[in-house]
Design a protein around this motif. Structure first.
Motif, PDB file in Angstrom:
ATOM      1  N   ASP A 168       0.827  -1.214   0.000  1.00 28.20           N
ATOM      2  CA  ASP A 168       0.000   0.000   0.000  1.00 28.20           C
ATOM      3  C   ASP A 168       0.856   1.256   0.000  1.00 28.20           C
ATOM      4  O   ASP A 168       0.684   2.138  -0.853  1.00 28.20           O
ATOM      5  CB  ASP A 168      -0.924  -0.011   1.216  1.00 28.20           C
ATOM      6  CG  ASP A 168      -1.597   1.342   1.430  1.00 28.20           C
ATOM      7  OD1 ASP A 168      -2.261   1.826   0.490  1.00 28.20           O
ATOM      8  OD2 ASP A 168      -1.436   1.917   2.518  1.00 28.20           O
ATOM      9  N   TYR A 172       2.448   5.000  -2.950  1.00 28.88           N
ATOM     10  CA  TYR A 172       2.230   6.439  -2.761  1.00 28.88           C
ATOM     11  C   TYR A 172       3.405   7.175  -2.104  1.00 28.88           C
ATOM     12  O   TYR A 172       3.256   8.308  -1.677  1.00 28.88           O
ATOM     13  CB  TYR A 172       0.974   6.646  -1.894  1.00 28.88           C
ATOM     14  CG  TYR A 172      -0.256   5.942  -2.420  1.00 28.88           C
ATOM     15  CD1 TYR A 172      -0.719   6.197  -3.719  1.00 28.88           C
ATOM     16  CD2 TYR A 172      -0.951   5.022  -1.650  1.00 28.88           C
ATOM     17  CE1 TYR A 172      -1.844   5.552  -4.217  1.00 28.88           C
ATOM     18  CE2 TYR A 172      -2.082   4.379  -2.133  1.00 28.88           C
ATOM     19  CZ  TYR A 172      -2.525   4.645  -3.422  1.00 28.88           C
ATOM     20  OH  TYR A 172      -3.636   4.005  -3.906  1.00 28.88           O
ATOM     21  N   TYR A 176       2.805  11.810  -3.942  1.00 33.46           N
ATOM     22  CA  TYR A 176       1.434  11.813  -3.420  1.00 33.46           C
ATOM     23  C   TYR A 176       1.392  12.560  -2.093  1.00 33.46           C
ATOM     24  O   TYR A 176       2.333  12.497  -1.292  1.00 33.46           O
ATOM     25  CB  TYR A 176       0.917  10.388  -3.225  1.00 33.46           C
ATOM     26  CG  TYR A 176       0.695   9.645  -4.522  1.00 33.46           C
ATOM     27  CD1 TYR A 176      -0.539   9.681  -5.161  1.00 33.46           C
ATOM     28  CD2 TYR A 176       1.736   8.929  -5.110  1.00 33.46           C
ATOM     29  CE1 TYR A 176      -0.746   9.002  -6.354  1.00 33.46           C
ATOM     30  CE2 TYR A 176       1.544   8.235  -6.302  1.00 33.46           C
ATOM     31  CZ  TYR A 176       0.297   8.282  -6.919  1.00 33.46           C
ATOM     32  OH  TYR A 176       0.103   7.620  -8.098  1.00 33.46           O
ATOM     33  N   ASN A 177       0.267  13.249  -1.838  1.00 27.05           N
ATOM     34  CA  ASN A 177       0.147  13.989  -0.588  1.00 27.05           C
ATOM     35  C   ASN A 177      -0.136  13.033   0.576  1.00 27.05           C
ATOM     36  O   ASN A 177      -0.416  11.850   0.381  1.00 27.05           O
ATOM     37  CB  ASN A 177      -0.935  15.068  -0.684  1.00 27.05           C
ATOM     38  CG  ASN A 177      -2.309  14.488  -0.993  1.00 27.05           C
ATOM     39  OD1 ASN A 177      -2.648  13.386  -0.582  1.00 27.05           O
ATOM     40  ND2 ASN A 177      -3.115  15.247  -1.725  1.00 27.05           N
ATOM     41  N   SER A 179      -2.593  12.804   2.577  1.00 32.59           N
ATOM     42  CA  SER A 179      -3.957  12.270   2.633  1.00 32.59           C
ATOM     43  C   SER A 179      -4.048  10.968   1.858  1.00 32.59           C
ATOM     44  O   SER A 179      -4.686  10.003   2.311  1.00 32.59           O
ATOM     45  CB  SER A 179      -4.958  13.288   2.070  1.00 32.59           C
ATOM     46  OG  SER A 179      -4.993  14.453   2.862  1.00 32.59           O
ATOM     47  N   MET A 180      -3.398  10.921   0.712  1.00 37.69           N
ATOM     48  CA  MET A 180      -3.399   9.711  -0.104  1.00 37.69           C
ATOM     49  C   MET A 180      -2.589   8.608   0.568  1.00 37.69           C
ATOM     50  O   MET A 180      -2.970   7.440   0.557  1.00 37.69           O
ATOM     51  CB  MET A 180      -2.825  10.011  -1.483  1.00 37.69           C
ATOM     52  CG  MET A 180      -3.127   8.954  -2.516  1.00 37.69           C
ATOM     53  SD  MET A 180      -4.903   8.867  -2.879  1.00 37.69           S
ATOM     54  CE  MET A 180      -4.917   7.710  -4.235  1.00 37.69           C
ATOM     55  N   ARG A 181      -1.463   8.991   1.167  1.00 35.46           N
ATOM     56  CA  ARG A 181      -0.604   8.010   1.819  1.00 35.46           C
ATOM     57  C   ARG A 181      -1.272   7.386   3.038  1.00 35.46           C
ATOM     58  O   ARG A 181      -1.040   6.220   3.363  1.00 35.46           O
ATOM     59  CB  ARG A 181       0.714   8.670   2.232  1.00 35.46           C
ATOM     60  CG  ARG A 181       1.686   8.880   1.077  1.00 35.46           C
ATOM     61  CD  ARG A 181       2.958   9.548   1.567  1.00 35.46           C
ATOM     62  NE  ARG A 181       2.954  10.995   1.329  1.00 35.46           N
ATOM     63  CZ  ARG A 181       3.676  11.862   2.029  1.00 35.46           C
ATOM     64  NH1 ARG A 181       4.426  11.454   3.030  1.00 35.46           N
ATOM     65  NH2 ARG A 181       3.631  13.144   1.734  1.00 35.46           N
ATOM     66  N   ALA A 183      -4.668   7.182   3.551  1.00 33.56           N
ATOM     67  CA  ALA A 183      -6.065   6.798   3.317  1.00 33.56           C
ATOM     68  C   ALA A 183      -6.367   5.350   3.679  1.00 33.56           C
ATOM     69  O   ALA A 183      -7.298   5.069   4.444  1.00 33.56           O
ATOM     70  CB  ALA A 183      -6.436   7.082   1.859  1.00 33.56           C
ATOM     71  N   GLU A 224       3.691  17.950   4.412  1.00 32.99           N
ATOM     72  CA  GLU A 224       3.622  17.176   3.171  1.00 32.99           C
ATOM     73  C   GLU A 224       4.967  16.572   2.767  1.00 32.99           C
ATOM     74  O   GLU A 224       5.018  15.485   2.199  1.00 32.99           O
ATOM     75  CB  GLU A 224       3.098  18.061   2.030  1.00 32.99           C
ATOM     76  CG  GLU A 224       1.646  18.471   2.162  1.00 32.99           C
ATOM     77  CD  GLU A 224       0.679  17.310   1.938  1.00 32.99           C
ATOM     78  OE1 GLU A 224       1.104  16.273   1.393  1.00 32.99           O
ATOM     79  OE2 GLU A 224      -0.507  17.446   2.317  1.00 32.99           O
ATOM     80  N   ASN A 229       3.717   7.146   5.698  1.00 33.69           N
ATOM     81  CA  ASN A 229       2.406   7.378   6.301  1.00 33.69           C
ATOM     82  C   ASN A 229       2.516   7.264   7.816  1.00 33.69           C
ATOM     83  O   ASN A 229       3.616   7.078   8.363  1.00 33.69           O
ATOM     84  CB  ASN A 229       1.346   6.423   5.728  1.00 33.69           C
ATOM     85  CG  ASN A 229       1.586   4.958   6.110  1.00 33.69           C
ATOM     86  OD1 ASN A 229       2.228   4.641   7.115  1.00 33.69           O
ATOM     87  ND2 ASN A 229       1.061   4.049   5.304  1.00 33.69           N
TER      88      ASN A 229
END
Length: 531
Positions: A168, A172, A176-177, A179-181, A183, A224, A229
């Motif tokens: 996962d 990212y 990727y920001n 939020s994406m990392r 999610a 950022e 994550n």
């Protein structure tokens, strides 16, 4: 003769009858009392002992039925996660890495494509081009073959969460920001805490696996530009155990498990034959090193190690760098390790290296320069007495040029080398992941060792909860010390390795995970898979 009145006669007869009835009642009551006591004594001395004896027999008959259950104390319940947490990632395998097409590496239950044995370096079966970050899917597929799975979570000794956390975050990490990392991790935790299984121990009996280093899951802020994550910092995740190929010395919710090697035996005989082959090899090199320098890291000792290898007539160097390299050839790497008595394993972009496990698979004695490279990482899989299977040379001795690696290793007696090599070879079964499509019979592989350790951890925690015992003196920052304690010990104190794990303070005087910064360079591992 004078006759008595009839009334008198009747009265006398009634008195006699009354006396007789009174006597009869007394006899009846006495008999009834005797009979009652007879029954009471008979029940106490005859019936009750027989019942107790029969109960004892029944209990004795029941005990074997309990203890002979091969899965008693070993049951695992596996969450049936929505496919977005695992299988969908395999379907979209081209997105799993920025530089590598992971689709071929997810074949054969995560082992990757079979390796050709043109140089006769490998054995005939069980060898695959396994990606070093593939533990997510390998472990999950091995779990499907686990003999003690249960659909009843109430009897489970531990609960497995088949989330491909490593795959996962790999999607990212770049571009990727946050939020994406974050999610999928947030979504997973939200799903788990709503499940009834979570309530048994508030998630403390749950565990998951990620085939990446812990720093990919320990983002320290919401900035950022920060790396990775925040999975391992989520409150719910702190209750769970996460098995990673490199854990944090200062945190208690992750545990180190071996990187995957190229060897995945399908049966015990495959392992025995390989071990015997490693015993018989003629090793012409005293030591060897496969790796690239780290010129951008002033603390790295790789430059000095490469320099010593080049100068030595008994040292072998396999230089790795960008582009095509023999370091990307499993055959070349294993051939060098098989011809060496000692294999040098300095830090890479982080504490650990896959190379350490490849070298031990080849029967080569590892030489470590930092305790975080193995000794505080793989305490489930490696002996706590590191002198039994390895050599330790402190980094500062190399950095300050106080030690000649060749001289240090050549001073080890030949018999000691033989004993150490035998110890390394004996460890091979517990360091490799068996083919997920089969099952070893008598040997315990890296998967088996890990699962047992998790179950033992949960069992001890459950016992502490039942007995109301809490460890109020536990200091999470000393997690690496607790992992080294002997059975039954709970207190830690000063340790010879304290200087290696002292954490610098930030501007507020608080400790900071400075080693998390090395994760920002982990992209190099994607391109230098053997360095």
């Amino acid at each position: 003769m004078r006759r008595r009145p009839v009334a008198t006669i009747l009265t006398n007869q009634m008195d006699k009858s009354s006396n007789k009835n009174h006597y009869s009642r007394i006899c009846f009551l006495a008999s009834l009392s005797a009979f009652f006591w007879f029954l009471l004594l008979y029940f106490h001395f005859i019936i009750l002992p027989q019942q107790q004896h029969q109960s004892s027999i029944n209990n004795q008959q029941q005990i074997p039925r309990i203890t002979t259950d091969p899965c008693s104390g070993r049951y695992i319940y596996v969450h049936d996660l929505p496919s977005r947490f695992n299988q969908d990632m395999l379907r979209d395998c081209k997105t799993l890495s920025l530089w590598t097409n992971m689709c071929k590496f997810t074949t054969n239950a995560g082992l990757g494509p079979p390796l050709e044995n043109t140089d006769a370096v490998f054995s005939d079966t069980g060898w695959y081009a396994t990606n070093q970050f593939a533990v997510d899917v390998i472990f999950a597929n091995r779990m499907k073959q686990y003999e003690c799975l249960t659909h009843d979570s109430s009897i489970a000794n531990a609960i497995f969460v088949p989330f491909y956390a490593g795959f996962d975050i790999a999607r990212y990490l770049w571009g990727y920001n946050i939020s994406m990392r974050d999610a999928a991790s947030l979504d997973l935790v939200d799903w788990l805490v709503k499940r009834p299984e979570w309530g048994f121990m508030n998630g403390k009996d749950h565990f998951l696996v990620a085939g990446r280093i812990t720093w990919d899951f320990r983002r320290l802020s919401e900035i950022e530009s920060d790396w990775g994550n925040k999975l391992l910092f989520l409150p719910a995740a702190k209750n769970m155990s996460m098995l990673v190929v490199e854990s944090s010395p200062w945190n208690a919710n992750d545990f180190g498990i071996p990187y995957p090697t190229y060897f995945h035996p399908a049966k015990d005989e495959d392992v025995f034959l390989w071990q015997e082959r490693m015993r018989r090899l003629d090793r012409k090199w005293l030591f060897s090193f496969a790796g690239a320098p780290r010129p951008d890291n002033p603390k790295s000792i790789r430059g000095q190690i490469i320099e010593q290898c080049r100068r030595s007539k008994v040292g072998k160097l396999l230089e790795c760098d960008f582009g095509e390299s023999k370091c990307h050839s499993p055959s070349s790497i294993m051939q060098m390790f098989q011809g060496s008595l000692f294999c040098l394993q300095p830090q890479g972009d982080s504490y650990t290296r896959r190379s350490a496990f490849d070298s031990m698979l080849a029967g080569c004695i590892p030489v470590f320069f930092h305790p975080g490279s193995a000794y505080t990482q793989y305490t489930w899989h490696l002996p706590k007495d590191y002198n039994k299977y390895s050599v330790f040379i402190p980094e500062d001795d190399i950095r300050k040029r106080n030690v000649s690696i060749e001289e240090r290793l050549s001073q080890i007696p030949e018999e000691k080398v033989r004993i150490m090599r035998e110890e390394v070879i004996s460890l091979i079964p517990s360091l490799v992941y068996a083919d997920p499509r089969s099952k070893l019979e008598t040997l315990k592989d890296a998967f088996d060792v890990s699962v047992k350790a998790v179950i033992d951890k949960v069992t001890n925690l459950r016992k502490d909860i039942i007995e109301g015992r809490t460890d109020e003196n536990f200091i999470e920052e000393n997690s690496w010390k607790y992992a080294l304690l002997d059975e039954g010990q709970r207190e830690v104190g000063p340790h010879e390795w304290d200087p290696f794990f002292s954490k610098p303070k930030d501007g507020n005087g608080e400790s900071s995970d400075s080693s998390a910064e090395v994760a920002k360079n982990s992209w190099k591992n994607e391109q230098r898979t053997q360095s």
